[in-house]
Design a protein around this motif. Structure first.
Motif, mmCIF file in Angstrom:
data_model
loop_
_atom_site.group_PDB
_atom_site.id
_atom_site.type_symbol
_atom_site.label_atom_id
_atom_site.label_comp_id
_atom_site.label_asym_id
_atom_site.label_seq_id
_atom_site.Cartn_x
_atom_site.Cartn_y
_atom_site.Cartn_z
ATOM 1 N N GLU A 172 45.467 -54.163 -12.493
ATOM 2 C CA GLU A 172 46.212 -54.056 -13.747
ATOM 3 C C GLU A 172 46.814 -55.407 -14.139
ATOM 4 O O GLU A 172 46.815 -55.782 -15.326
ATOM 5 C CB GLU A 172 47.315 -53.012 -13.610
ATOM 6 N N LEU A 173 47.320 -56.149 -13.163
ATOM 7 C CA LEU A 173 47.866 -57.476 -13.456
ATOM 8 C C LEU A 173 46.775 -58.387 -14.010
ATOM 9 O O LEU A 173 46.999 -59.119 -14.987
ATOM 10 C CB LEU A 173 48.478 -58.078 -12.196
ATOM 11 N N LEU A 174 45.605 -58.355 -13.385
ATOM 12 C CA LEU A 174 44.492 -59.177 -13.876
ATOM 13 C C LEU A 174 44.054 -58.711 -15.257
ATOM 14 O O LEU A 174 43.761 -59.539 -16.139
ATOM 15 C CB LEU A 174 43.320 -59.112 -12.899
ATOM 16 N N LEU A 175 43.994 -57.405 -15.456
ATOM 17 C CA LEU A 175 43.593 -56.860 -16.754
ATOM 18 C C LEU A 175 44.517 -57.359 -17.861
ATOM 19 O O LEU A 175 44.055 -57.822 -18.912
ATOM 20 C CB LEU A 175 43.604 -55.337 -16.694
ATOM 21 N N ARG A 176 45.800 -57.262 -17.644
ATOM 22 C CA ARG A 176 46.755 -57.680 -18.678
ATOM 23 C C ARG A 176 46.648 -59.174 -18.956
ATOM 24 O O ARG A 176 46.764 -59.606 -20.107
ATOM 25 C CB ARG A 176 48.178 -57.298 -18.254
ATOM 26 N N HIS A 177 46.423 -59.946 -17.905
ATOM 27 C CA HIS A 177 46.275 -61.392 -18.100
ATOM 28 C C HIS A 177 45.017 -61.685 -18.917
ATOM 29 O O HIS A 177 45.038 -62.535 -19.824
ATOM 30 C CB HIS A 177 46.212 -62.090 -16.748
ATOM 31 N N CYS A 178 43.938 -60.988 -18.613
ATOM 32 C CA CYS A 178 42.688 -61.213 -19.334
ATOM 33 C C CYS A 178 42.797 -60.785 -20.793
ATOM 34 O O CYS A 178 42.250 -61.450 -21.686
ATOM 35 C CB CYS A 178 41.541 -60.458 -18.652
ATOM 36 N N VAL A 179 43.494 -59.686 -21.045
ATOM 37 C CA VAL A 179 43.672 -59.233 -22.430
ATOM 38 C C VAL A 179 44.474 -60.259 -23.220
ATOM 39 O O VAL A 179 44.151 -60.573 -24.371
ATOM 40 C CB VAL A 179 44.366 -57.849 -22.463
ATOM 41 N N ARG A 180 45.516 -60.815 -22.588
ATOM 42 C CA ARG A 180 46.299 -61.862 -23.258
ATOM 43 C C ARG A 180 45.458 -63.114 -23.466
ATOM 44 O O ARG A 180 45.531 -63.757 -24.511
ATOM 45 C CB ARG A 180 47.546 -62.211 -22.434
ATOM 46 N N ARG A 181 44.665 -63.441 -22.471
ATOM 47 C CA ARG A 181 43.909 -64.704 -22.488
ATOM 48 C C ARG A 181 42.679 -64.655 -23.387
ATOM 49 O O ARG A 181 42.381 -65.604 -24.106
ATOM 50 C CB ARG A 181 43.495 -65.022 -21.055
ATOM 51 N N PHE A 182 41.946 -63.531 -23.329
ATOM 52 C CA PHE A 182 40.684 -63.420 -24.053
ATOM 53 C C PHE A 182 40.769 -62.531 -25.290
ATOM 54 O O PHE A 182 39.827 -62.484 -26.073
ATOM 55 C CB PHE A 182 39.584 -62.869 -23.144
ATOM 56 N N GLY A 183 41.864 -61.812 -25.424
ATOM 57 C CA GLY A 183 41.985 -60.887 -26.552
ATOM 58 C C GLY A 183 41.426 -59.508 -26.267
ATOM 59 O O GLY A 183 41.383 -58.650 -27.147
ATOM 60 N N GLY A 184 40.977 -59.271 -25.038
ATOM 61 C CA GLY A 184 40.421 -57.969 -24.686
ATOM 62 C C GLY A 184 39.585 -58.074 -23.418
ATOM 63 O O GLY A 184 39.658 -59.061 -22.686
#
Length: 267
Positions: free
Chosen positions: A231-243
């Motif tokens: 979940e931590l990685l998911l949230r970082h990726c969503v912030r970083r890549f937009g999804g």
């Protein structure tokens, strides 16, 4: 006529493994069922990996070789799909570029330095953890192999929940992004955690002071920790890549699997 639940099951095995399963439908409903069934793919892959590892042990192989098999079989049965996604995600995150450029880097066929370093450390961690577990007990090693594989695919179920957008309009990430209702994802997570705890109970290891079943708590904690890390990685990726993208899903799976294995070695 194929019953609707089987469409989802076929979708899951066809997209998350190399098993010869034909996808009869490729739509949002099938994708929803497929992502809800993702942990079942983990059960099959994990049991296959544990079987190979146990055969090697019973033939006299060292725990280290069994551990290598435990990590290699799921990779073979997915054509390295998740490992490739992990490497591409690491390259995208490590590039420091804007989202559009980072996504372009992730889409390239080659693997950059961040991807190589991440793959090395993740695979070493997985093999080291499995080696310790198989050395201590063949049953605990087999359980860890299955639990980590299931936790990896459960992370995909949660990542496909409603509210998580796709970073691109095409690809596997776009096909499964946001298809799983939050309640459905939580229900599957609770079910998997409960089954993992029940499997841990079969090992029968108790705390001598308090009579607490070690492996019940350890198996459940491994699943929960795996989901938290993903979940931590998911949230970082969503912030970083937009999804999310297909590569991000792969990165989430390997992160969850590695975390579960590390937790199962503790205590």
């Amino acid at each position: 006529m194929t019953p609707p639940p089987l469409h989802g099951l076929r979708f899951s095995f066809a997209t998350l493994s190399v098993l010869p399963v034909k996808v009869s439908r490729w739509d949002r409903e099938a994708a929803r069922g497929g992502m809800l069934c993702a942990p079942l793919v983990g059960v099959v892959l994990g049991c296959g990996a544990a079987f190979v590892a146990l055969v090697l042990l019973f033939l006299g192989a060292a725990p280290l070789l069994a551990a290598v098999a435990g990590a290699a079989v799921p990779a073979v049965l997915t054509r390295g799909l998740h490992l490739d996604g992990l490497a591409d995600t690491a390259d995208g995150l490590g590039s420091g570029r804007p989202a559009e450029d980072a996504l372009r880097i992730m889409k390239q066929s080659d693997i950059g330095p961040f991807g190589v370093i991440t793959l090395v450390f993740v695979l070493v961690a997985q093999v080291a953890a499995l080696s310790q577990l198989y050395d201590g007990s063949w049953a605990r090693g087999a359980l860890a192999t299955v639990v980590s594989a299931v936790a990896a695919r459960l992370a995909l179920t949660l990542a496909a929940r409603t509210g998580v957008p796709a970073a691109r309009p095409e690809g596997l990430g776009a096909a499964v992004a946001g298809v799983v209702p939050v309640r459905g994802a939580v229900a599957v997570a609770l079910a998997v955690t409960g089954v993992a705890a029940a499997a841990g109970a079969l090992l029968g290891t108790y705390d001598t002071a308090f009579g607490v079943p070690y492996d019940i708590a350890r198996a459940a904690l491994a699943v929960l920790a795996a989901l938290a890390a993903a979940e931590l990685l998911l949230r970082h990726c969503v912030r970083r890549f937009g999804g999310v993208t297909g590569d991000v899903f792969g990165g989430l799976a390997e992160t969850a699997a590695t975390t579960a294995l590390v937790v199962l070695t503790l205590g």
